[in-house]
Design a protein around this motif. Sequence first.
Motif, PDB file in Angstrom:
ATOM      1  N   LYS A  47       0.869  -1.132   0.168  1.00 10.01           N
ATOM      2  CA  LYS A  47       0.052   0.094  -0.085  1.00 10.01           C
ATOM      3  C   LYS A  47       0.949   1.269   0.074  1.00 10.01           C
ATOM      4  CE  LYS A  47      -3.871   0.172   0.289  1.00 10.01           C
ATOM      5  NZ  LYS A  47      -4.862   0.025  -1.096  1.00 10.01           N
ATOM      6  N   VAL A  48       2.221   1.045   0.529  1.00  6.84           N
ATOM      7  CA  VAL A  48       2.652   2.277   0.757  1.00  6.84           C
ATOM      8  C   VAL A  48       3.582   2.403  -0.846  1.00  6.84           C
ATOM      9  CG1 VAL A  48       5.158   3.208   1.280  1.00  6.84           C
ATOM     10  CG2 VAL A  48       3.654   2.049   3.061  1.00  6.84           C
ATOM     11  N   LEU A  49       3.712   1.360  -1.597  1.00  2.00           N
ATOM     12  CA  LEU A  49       4.450   1.630  -2.978  1.00  2.00           C
ATOM     13  C   LEU A  49       3.083   1.955  -3.894  1.00  2.00           C
ATOM     14  CD1 LEU A  49       6.799  -1.483  -3.451  1.00  2.00           C
ATOM     15  CD2 LEU A  49       7.336   1.058  -3.291  1.00  2.00           C
ATOM     16  N   ASP A  50       2.073   1.457  -3.822  1.00  3.15           N
ATOM     17  CA  ASP A  50       0.845   1.653  -4.632  1.00  3.15           C
ATOM     18  C   ASP A  50       0.157   2.722  -4.138  1.00  3.15           C
ATOM     19  OD1 ASP A  50      -0.893   1.804  -6.613  1.00  3.15           O
ATOM     20  OD2 ASP A  50      -1.939  -0.141  -5.664  1.00  3.15           O
ATOM     21  N   ASN A  51       0.762   4.033  -3.790  1.00  2.00           N
ATOM     22  CA  ASN A  51       0.089   5.230  -3.157  1.00  2.00           C
ATOM     23  C   ASN A  51      -1.175   5.602  -3.771  1.00  2.00           C
ATOM     24  OD1 ASN A  51       0.269   6.965  -0.767  1.00  2.00           O
ATOM     25  ND2 ASN A  51       0.812   8.617  -2.121  1.00  2.00           N
ATOM     26  N   ASP A  52      -1.191   5.567  -5.167  1.00  2.00           N
ATOM     27  CA  ASP A  52      -2.341   6.068  -5.771  1.00  2.00           C
ATOM     28  C   ASP A  52      -3.283   4.742  -5.712  1.00  2.00           C
ATOM     29  OD1 ASP A  52      -1.283   4.196  -7.554  1.00  2.00           O
ATOM     30  OD2 ASP A  52      -0.967   5.700  -8.900  1.00  2.00           O
ATOM     31  N   ASP A  53      -3.209   3.713  -5.272  1.00  2.00           N
ATOM     32  CA  ASP A  53      -4.125   2.629  -5.108  1.00  2.00           C
ATOM     33  C   ASP A  53      -4.771   2.312  -6.539  1.00  2.00           C
ATOM     34  OD1 ASP A  53      -5.451   0.892  -3.484  1.00  2.00           O
ATOM     35  OD2 ASP A  53      -7.383   2.154  -2.915  1.00  2.00           O
ATOM     36  N   ASN A  54      -3.793   2.175  -7.553  1.00  2.00           N
ATOM     37  CA  ASN A  54      -4.770   1.767  -8.703  1.00  2.00           C
ATOM     38  C   ASN A  54      -4.141   0.218  -8.981  1.00  2.00           C
ATOM     39  OD1 ASN A  54      -1.800   1.783  -9.152  1.00  2.00           O
ATOM     40  ND2 ASN A  54      -1.700   3.030 -10.832  1.00  2.00           N
ATOM     41  N   GLY A  55      -3.469  -0.666  -8.056  1.00  2.00           N
ATOM     42  CA  GLY A  55      -3.534  -1.965  -8.064  1.00  2.00           C
ATOM     43  C   GLY A  55      -2.107  -2.607  -8.825  1.00  2.00           C
ATOM     44  N   SER A  56      -1.221  -1.418  -9.261  1.00  3.27           N
ATOM     45  CA  SER A  56       0.109  -1.759  -9.751  1.00  3.27           C
ATOM     46  C   SER A  56       1.022  -0.674  -9.455  1.00  3.27           C
ATOM     47  CB  SER A  56      -0.211  -1.766 -11.398  1.00  3.27           C
ATOM     48  OG  SER A  56      -0.674  -0.404 -11.857  1.00  3.27           O
ATOM     49  N   VAL A  57       2.453  -1.207  -9.585  1.00  7.35           N
ATOM     50  CA  VAL A  57       3.387  -0.063  -9.174  1.00  7.35           C
ATOM     51  C   VAL A  57       4.265   0.008 -10.589  1.00  7.35           C
ATOM     52  CG1 VAL A  57       5.618  -0.312  -7.962  1.00  7.35           C
ATOM     53  CG2 VAL A  57       3.437  -0.822  -6.954  1.00  7.35           C
ATOM     54  N   ALA A  58       4.766   1.258 -10.909  1.00 14.73           N
ATOM     55  CA  ALA A  58       5.699   1.338 -11.926  1.00 14.73           C
ATOM     56  C   ALA A  58       7.033   0.964 -11.500  1.00 14.73           C
ATOM     57  CB  ALA A  58       5.543   2.684 -12.600  1.00 14.73           C
ATOM     58  N   LYS A  59       7.853   1.118 -12.654  1.00 18.20           N
ATOM     59  CA  LYS A  59       9.565   0.887 -12.334  1.00 18.20           C
ATOM     60  C   LYS A  59      10.176   1.758 -11.450  1.00 18.20           C
ATOM     61  CE  LYS A  59      13.864  -0.103 -14.575  1.00 18.20           C
ATOM     62  NZ  LYS A  59      14.482  -0.226 -16.033  1.00 18.20           N
ATOM     63  N   TRP A  60       9.827   3.138 -11.569  1.00 22.88           N
ATOM     64  CA  TRP A  60      10.447   4.157 -10.703  1.00 22.88           C
ATOM     65  C   TRP A  60      10.012   3.782  -9.387  1.00 22.88           C
ATOM     66  CZ3 TRP A  60       8.141   7.704  -7.897  1.00 22.88           C
ATOM     67  CH2 TRP A  60       6.561   7.993  -7.971  1.00 22.88           C
ATOM     68  N   GLU A  61       8.959   3.107  -9.059  1.00 27.19           N
ATOM     69  CA  GLU A  61       8.366   2.938  -7.642  1.00 27.19           C
ATOM     70  C   GLU A  61       9.109   2.041  -7.209  1.00 27.19           C
ATOM     71  OE1 GLU A  61       3.774   4.714  -7.534  1.00 27.19           O
ATOM     72  OE2 GLU A  61       4.172   3.208  -8.711  1.00 27.19           O
ATOM     73  N   PHE A  62       9.330   0.797  -8.114  1.00 29.32           N
ATOM     74  CA  PHE A  62       9.690  -0.436  -7.886  1.00 29.32           C
ATOM     75  C   PHE A  62      11.356  -0.282  -7.265  1.00 29.32           C
ATOM     76  CE2 PHE A  62      12.036  -4.290  -8.860  1.00 29.32           C
ATOM     77  CZ  PHE A  62      11.362  -5.282  -7.985  1.00 29.32           C
ATOM     78  N   LEU A  63      12.041   0.613  -7.958  1.00 27.77           N
ATOM     79  CA  LEU A  63      13.438   0.845  -7.620  1.00 27.77           C
ATOM     80  C   LEU A  63      13.559   1.337  -6.154  1.00 27.77           C
ATOM     81  CD1 LEU A  63      14.692   2.196 -10.929  1.00 27.77           C
ATOM     82  CD2 LEU A  63      15.133  -0.195 -10.062  1.00 27.77           C
ATOM     83  N   ARG A  64      12.314   1.906  -5.385  1.00 27.96           N
ATOM     84  CA  ARG A  64      12.587   2.514  -4.288  1.00 27.96           C
ATOM     85  C   ARG A  64      12.304   1.375  -3.252  1.00 27.96           C
ATOM     86  NH1 ARG A  64      14.732   7.884  -4.010  1.00 27.96           N
ATOM     87  NH2 ARG A  64      14.187   8.792  -5.764  1.00 27.96           N
ATOM     88  N   ILE A  65      12.157   0.163  -3.296  1.00 24.61           N
ATOM     89  CA  ILE A  65      11.847  -1.066  -2.667  1.00 24.61           C
ATOM     90  C   ILE A  65      13.123  -1.309  -1.688  1.00 24.61           C
ATOM     91  CG2 ILE A  65      13.113  -2.879  -4.046  1.00 24.61           C
ATOM     92  CD1 ILE A  65      10.492  -4.667  -3.478  1.00 24.61           C
ATOM     93  N   VAL A  66      14.131  -0.829  -2.271  1.00 29.95           N
ATOM     94  CA  VAL A  66      15.201  -1.107  -0.852  1.00 29.95           C
ATOM     95  C   VAL A  66      14.786  -0.142   0.299  1.00 29.95           C
ATOM     96  CG1 VAL A  66      17.808  -0.847  -0.393  1.00 29.95           C
ATOM     97  CG2 VAL A  66      17.059  -2.061  -2.359  1.00 29.95           C
ATOM     98  N   ASP A  67      14.798   0.965  -0.006  1.00 35.54           N
ATOM     99  CA  ASP A  67      14.680   1.997   1.003  1.00 35.54           C
ATOM    100  C   ASP A  67      13.219   1.625   1.790  1.00 35.54           C
ATOM    101  OD1 ASP A  67      16.262   3.998   0.048  1.00 35.54           O
ATOM    102  OD2 ASP A  67      15.118   4.346  -1.555  1.00 35.54           O
ATOM    103  N   LEU A  68      12.245   1.084   1.345  1.00 33.17           N
ATOM    104  CA  LEU A  68      10.877   0.321   2.019  1.00 33.17           C
ATOM    105  C   LEU A  68      11.235  -0.574   2.905  1.00 33.17           C
ATOM    106  CD1 LEU A  68       7.858   0.742   2.062  1.00 33.17           C
ATOM    107  CD2 LEU A  68       7.707  -0.909   0.377  1.00 33.17           C
TER     108      LEU A  68
END
Length: 826
Positions: A395-416
């Motif tokens: 839910k943090v990655l999918d902040n706009d709640d559209n059911g999917s995550v783009a690449k630029w959001e996925f690249l932040r997964i380490v921080d998460l």
Amino acid sequence: MDNHIESYKPSQSTKSNDSNLLNDGATRIVRSRTVSFVKNENGGEMVTIDLVNQPEAEERTGQTVMNDSDIYLAATYIIDAVETRNYQFNTDPGSLRNYHLYNNRFMQYVLYFFVFVILMLAIFEEPAVNGLSMPYWSTHVLELACLAYFVFRMRHHRSFTPRRIWWTDAKNIILVVAISVMCVDMILMTVLVETGVIEKPFRWSRMLRPLFLVNFPEMREIRRSFRNIRHSLNEILTVLILLFLILFLFALLGRELFSDDDLKEVLSSEPYFAHYIENIWELYILVTTANSPDVMMPAYDWNSFYIVFFVIFVLLCNYIFMSIFLAVIYKNYRKHLKNEVQTSVFLKRRKLAKAWDILKVTVDSKFVLTWERWRAVMKFVIPKHSDMQVHLLWKVLDNDDNGSVAKWEFLRIVDLLSVKLSTINQSMPFFQKYMATCYNSTLSEFICKYVKHRYFRFFFDFVIMINAFLIIVKVDEAEWYFLGIFMFEILIKMYVYGFYKYFKSAWNVFDFVIITVAFVISAIEEVVQQTSKDFTEPTLDFLLVLRVLRILRVIGGIERYQVIISTISNIGPSILTFGGVLFVIFYVFAVIGMGIFRRRITFYGYLPDNAYTDPTQLYCGTGIANFTKSEFYNHHYCSNNFNDITKAFVVLFELMVVNQWHVIADGFVLVTHKAARIYFLSFHIVMVVIIVNIFIAFILEVFMVEYSLSKSKYEGAIEKKIDELGLGVDLTEENQDKKSKPVKLDKLGLVSNAEGENSTASDKRPKDPGIRFRIGKKSRNVQLSLQAMFEGELDEENIGPEGLEDNDDLDVDENEPIAYTLNNAV
């Protein structure tokens, strides 16, 4: 958080759980690849993997079946990015299995154990610590066991690494050479001892042992520090050469000014400033301020005008030149630190990009990551996290709640994933659960309300301060009263909060241990009057003083100090990393020092307090009558020697502190030769001038980052999402400062979603599961903080120069430092 995957194939229970989780109707997100065995013409066997129905990325949709081996490989890349590992490995099943076994925590701990053992062998080898000497063959056996494990570890590393890459890696070559040299050295020593040529030979190859602390892949933090130091040396050496040119100039000028005046050294009949080399030595000591004002007094007594010479030298070298030296070190170290960190960012992004290519699907002509694939891969990446936690991170990655995550959001997964997320079980206290009638009574409710109030803590903070004052003024009669008060505090807290919540606090554990042990020892002292006073009183006094450390809780409650204390605790792990750097340098110089100076000086006591019966013990065992006239002897420094590695470490620590370092050096010069000054001069330059200044530069850098960034962006995002979902912990109850508020319920049906139902947010309010989340207290990874500082200067999808595979591959001059501001740190 343990991000390690134990083996390539999941266990049967894991398979069952994954099957229940990943089944969605009749379609499975994950399925196994089929494997077939065929024989070739030569009779050998060949394994083939069925890749049928494995579409290209452009053809994959959210319903496309995904292989479990692909998920496993994607999880491997993500784990490597989180753990900042830069291994290059083959991706076939066998290599991948060996890779995860290599990174098994137990295997790593065994490596750390053997590195510790081989370094500690110096305690038992010639020259050994007094009373701990072992036969040479026994230490050889232990050393061979350590080297055998190192060879096994290197062979294991080779099993999943491409051959060309493994043999071109400088770290592996260094380890192979070190092991070979040490084996040859053991063989030669055995031959020399058994043939009677040498009774106790000295093993110089021990200097190579710290290489095992640096060059194994697991030691990447210490290796990174040495790499930054190495990259910074060129500019540092340039400035250092300039410093010595100034010393040479002033040494020559001093000889011409003072040698004709027939002056004498202080407490010596030696001519003052008459020898050029001696002048350089004395002026270098003056740069360290250790011989000020002694060195200038003969000239100053003769002619007051001569003070101008020393004033100009001190102002130029100490206040101007050394400040410039620190600035040059800081500038160059920061530049190479930036290169190092940005390279880590590039390598992290490349790992994540590989994982993205495996996981991405096409939705509306765009590459995205869906919830189902996220859930599948997270079961491997964070297997100990609950389904609720996995969904919360989504839910943090999918902040706009559209059911999917783009690449630029996925690249932040380490921080998460680097944010520690604690699960808090809102269970009832022990006494409330099993003694409900008593616990819920009016009197009990009043006690609970008072204990949870902030004034309860203030009262005991005040008592602690009074106790500390009485200990300082040595009023011991009140100790039993204070012990009783603190025991009451412990018991009443256990009653109110329960045993589980009480012992969850580190401070409560500290209080319990200290107060309980102090109470037991005090009771023993009262009951058994024959108890040895030499044991009980010092022990009790020590525990009472430790109890006063609770004053830190008072200091920690002040807002101005909280940021500083938090910053210091966050940079603590990096300080320990530099402690490893210091240990390596100390170890090398200690071995060299023992080889040169062992048994040159030995402490036997000082005349006339000790009447020697053995003439070899005279003058600290030097046999030099004039040694008693030296500052070294008169300052009682004879315990400062190199007769074993522990004493050598003490001497080196004293040299690092700088004060009186020249007195220690002159003592060993008296028993050897003036050339011994090269050893002490080298240590001072390496440790004090270079390493300590680089350490200061590093502390300045990370302190600015930590002090400015009190909370990471993703910590704030997770806290916000926890609050939105109604799954946060009531901080007023946790802090015990105010009246507790009702715990919020799950607003979005997160519990139902985590159990495999529709992932879309629901307005239903399910029954409160009693589980809440909060950001856990954990020392922040300084590497991540530095990445946050420098990553803002890079484009979001910049993965670095082509061909970059390791930190050593980046050109050290490629990136110029950029002025640090909070804007480019976020």
